[in-house]
Write an enzyme that holds these catalytic residues in place. Structure first.
Site, mmCIF file in Angstrom:
data_model
loop_
_atom_site.group_PDB
_atom_site.id
_atom_site.type_symbol
_atom_site.label_atom_id
_atom_site.label_comp_id
_atom_site.label_asym_id
_atom_site.label_seq_id
_atom_site.Cartn_x
_atom_site.Cartn_y
_atom_site.Cartn_z
ATOM 1 N N LYS A 170 0.866 -1.184 0.000
ATOM 2 C CA LYS A 170 0.000 0.000 0.000
ATOM 3 C C LYS A 170 0.900 1.230 0.000
ATOM 4 O O LYS A 170 1.433 1.624 1.026
ATOM 5 C CB LYS A 170 -0.913 0.059 1.236
ATOM 6 C CG LYS A 170 -1.938 1.206 1.145
ATOM 7 C CD LYS A 170 -2.489 1.617 2.481
ATOM 8 C CE LYS A 170 -1.692 2.709 3.138
ATOM 9 N NZ LYS A 170 -1.678 4.003 2.407
ATOM 10 N N PRO A 204 -6.876 3.922 7.509
ATOM 11 C CA PRO A 204 -8.017 3.287 8.187
ATOM 12 C C PRO A 204 -8.678 2.175 7.387
ATOM 13 O O PRO A 204 -9.358 1.320 7.968
ATOM 14 C CB PRO A 204 -8.982 4.465 8.385
ATOM 15 C CG PRO A 204 -8.105 5.679 8.415
ATOM 16 C CD PRO A 204 -7.017 5.379 7.422
ATOM 17 N N GLU A 245 9.629 1.689 10.978
ATOM 18 C CA GLU A 245 10.590 2.794 10.901
ATOM 19 C C GLU A 245 9.765 4.057 11.042
ATOM 20 O O GLU A 245 8.989 4.406 10.154
ATOM 21 C CB GLU A 245 11.361 2.751 9.576
ATOM 22 C CG GLU A 245 12.620 3.611 9.587
ATOM 23 C CD GLU A 245 12.350 5.014 9.095
ATOM 24 O OE1 GLU A 245 12.244 5.909 9.967
ATOM 25 O OE2 GLU A 245 12.249 5.233 7.884
ATOM 26 N N CYS A 279 12.914 11.605 7.992
ATOM 27 C CA CYS A 279 12.797 11.223 9.402
ATOM 28 C C CYS A 279 14.140 11.278 10.128
ATOM 29 O O CYS A 279 14.190 11.398 11.342
ATOM 30 C CB CYS A 279 12.187 9.832 9.518
ATOM 31 S SG CYS A 279 13.008 8.604 8.483
ATOM 32 N N GLU A 379 8.575 16.321 15.907
ATOM 33 C CA GLU A 379 9.126 16.203 14.563
ATOM 34 C C GLU A 379 8.391 17.195 13.654
ATOM 35 O O GLU A 379 7.205 17.041 13.382
ATOM 36 C CB GLU A 379 8.952 14.774 14.050
ATOM 37 C CG GLU A 379 9.640 14.517 12.721
ATOM 38 C CD GLU A 379 9.553 13.070 12.289
ATOM 39 O OE1 GLU A 379 10.506 12.577 11.676
ATOM 40 O OE2 GLU A 379 8.510 12.420 12.561
#
Length: 476
Positions: A170, A204, A245, A279, A379
């Protein structure tokens, strides 16, 4: 407008069960340029069933067969490099040349690295009279993000193919066009039907269905810590392996004996790279308090030299952030930095001058940041640098480790042994010493709420393997 209204299941492009669609927005123009189908549980069920059927035969393929398959995927991927760069640039705003060199290049690098691992990896070893064998874990569900689409897709698909797993992907619904093109690459490369399947959708619906599905043996997720927690909870009832991750708030410790011009320039550019949407970006720069003003001037010059603009323009350094949701979040965090008393030394709220359209963020630098401020804790995922002064090396290490995250970190010193000593004290999955780049043969992943499991090289390869002990394997 491009129409991408099918999924890839059991080796064919198929229509979805439902009729829901989603427009894909170009963040540079704020205009829709494509439409994708949005899947649901029934689509996931079909894809998982195809992967489960294919696992029996694909898991028994030889090393030679999988080497040849990966070589075919790599060759086909190279043919589509320019088209892939354009797709990534349009969907998430990366400057075109950066998209080709860094974004597309990362995917090629990971596929090539996993091929090299596969060629020599020892799946079997004998201990006493026991055979320890490593076998493919089974059917895998992959949920990938929008910020480095090819990096994260290839980090998962490559080792899964190499180890004999089957999968359902996905891609991010925010930036899905590169995932669709990668699926075409997989098809043209001759990956057997059912081994690789792709269903578009949101968390979802499709993400939840993958995480809870009883026939999925492993879920590999890359994204926010909040979403990662939801995936882990959803997966718990079926006790499947979960590799995550997640977020980061990486410290960049500049020690007193470092080359400040080089270290500050490099660290600031790294923070702004990819519009800050990484990230592992070095977003907390820790500097000696008595040299903070020197640091500010160097960092400010980098901000001034950073050209924010059209991703297709050759002079652009960074493009927009990916979406209005991200734009609004970053603006709110910049305003929180001002409200909480951090000193704004570059950038600030609002778009850059002459850009009144598109999700563009001004390269922003705060100084006099305390580690309890919002911009030091959360973040940001935008081109926002926080400069934190420290009074001693021990305090710098304590500040660096005072975070819920532990993905990456950076240490720069004039003396290599000095940098190594500090690096060993950082609680993070990765440390870049003296500006070193990441090594694709290394292990990518974090401590604490930055996730679990590892990607890249042999370590990511092994996340897709189960260990079996055959006692009495040797003749008595």
């Amino acid at each position: 407008m491009k129409q991408a209204l099918q999924f890839y299941i059991d080796g064919s492009w198929v229509s979805p069960v439902g009729s829901a669609t989603l427009e894909v927005i170009n963040p540079a123009t704020e205009e829709a340029y494509a439409r994708i189908a949005m899947g649901e549980k029934a689509d996931v069920d079909k894809a998982v069933a195809a992967a489960k059927r294919a696992f029996g035969s694909f898991s028994r393929t030889s090393r030679k067969e999988r080497v040849q398959l990966l070589e075919s995927v790599i060759a086909t991927y190279k043919k589509y490099a320019d088209e892939m760069a354009a797709a990534i640039s349009d969907e998430m705003g990366a400057p075109l040349e950066f998209a080709k060199q860094a974004q597309v290049g990362a995917g090629l690098g990971h596929l090539s690295q996993v091929l090299e691992v596969l060629k020599t990896y020892e799946f079997d070893e004998v201990v006493n009279n026991t055979l320890i064998t490593r076998e493919p874990i089974g059917v895998c569900g992959f949920i990938t993000p929008w910020n480095w689409p090819m990096n994260q897709i290839t980090c998962k698909v490559g080792p899964a193919l190499a180890t004999g797993c089957t999968m359902v992907l996905k891609p991010s619904e925010v930036a899905p066009m590169s995932g669709l093109l990668f699926t075409q690459i997989i098809h043209e490369a001759g990956v057997p039907a059912g081994v690789y399947n792709m269903v578009n959708g949101d968390g979802p619906s499709v993400g939840q269905a993958l995480s809870t599905h009883p026939d999925i043996d492993m879920v590999s997720f890359t994204g926010s810590t909040r979403a990662g927690i939801a995936v882990a909870r959803a997966a718990a009832d079926t006790v499947k392996r979960v590799s995550q991750e997640l977020g980061g708030k990486s410290p960049n410790i500049i020690l007193a004996d470092a080359d400040f011009l080089r270290a500050i320039t490099h660290g600031t550019r790294q923070c702004f790279s990819n519009s800050g949407q990484s990230c592992n970006a070095p977003t907390r720069m820790l500097v000696p308090a008595d040299r903070q003003e020197e640091v500010i001037e160097i960092a400010r010059k980098v901000a001034e030299q950073t050209v924010v603009g059209d991703p297709r323009a050759a002079t652009t350094t960074i493009g927009p952030v990916v979406s209005k949701v991200q734009f609004d979040k970053i603006q709110a965090l910049i305003e929180a930095g001002v409200a909480e008393g951090a000193r704004l030394v570059a950038g600030g709220p609002g778009r850059p001058e002459n850009l009144n359209r598109g999700y563009y963020i001004r390269p922003t630098i705060f100084a006099d940041v305390r580690n309890d401020m919002t911009i030091a804790r959360e973040e940001v995922f935008g081109p926002v640098l926080a400069i934190l002064p420290y009074s001693s090396e021990e305090e710098a290490i304590a500040i660096a480790n005072d975070t819920i995250y532990g993905l990456s970190s950076y240490v720069t010193a004039g003396n290599l042994d000095h940098a190594r000593s500090v690096a060993r004290q950082i609680r993070a999955g990765m440390v870049h010493i003296n500006g070193a780049s990441g090594d694709l043969a290394g292990a990518f992943g974090g401590y604490k709420q930055s996730g679990n499991g590892r990607e890249w090289g042999k370590f990511g390869f092994e996340d897709f393997l189960e260990v079996k002990s055959m006692f009495g394997y040797q003749a008595a």
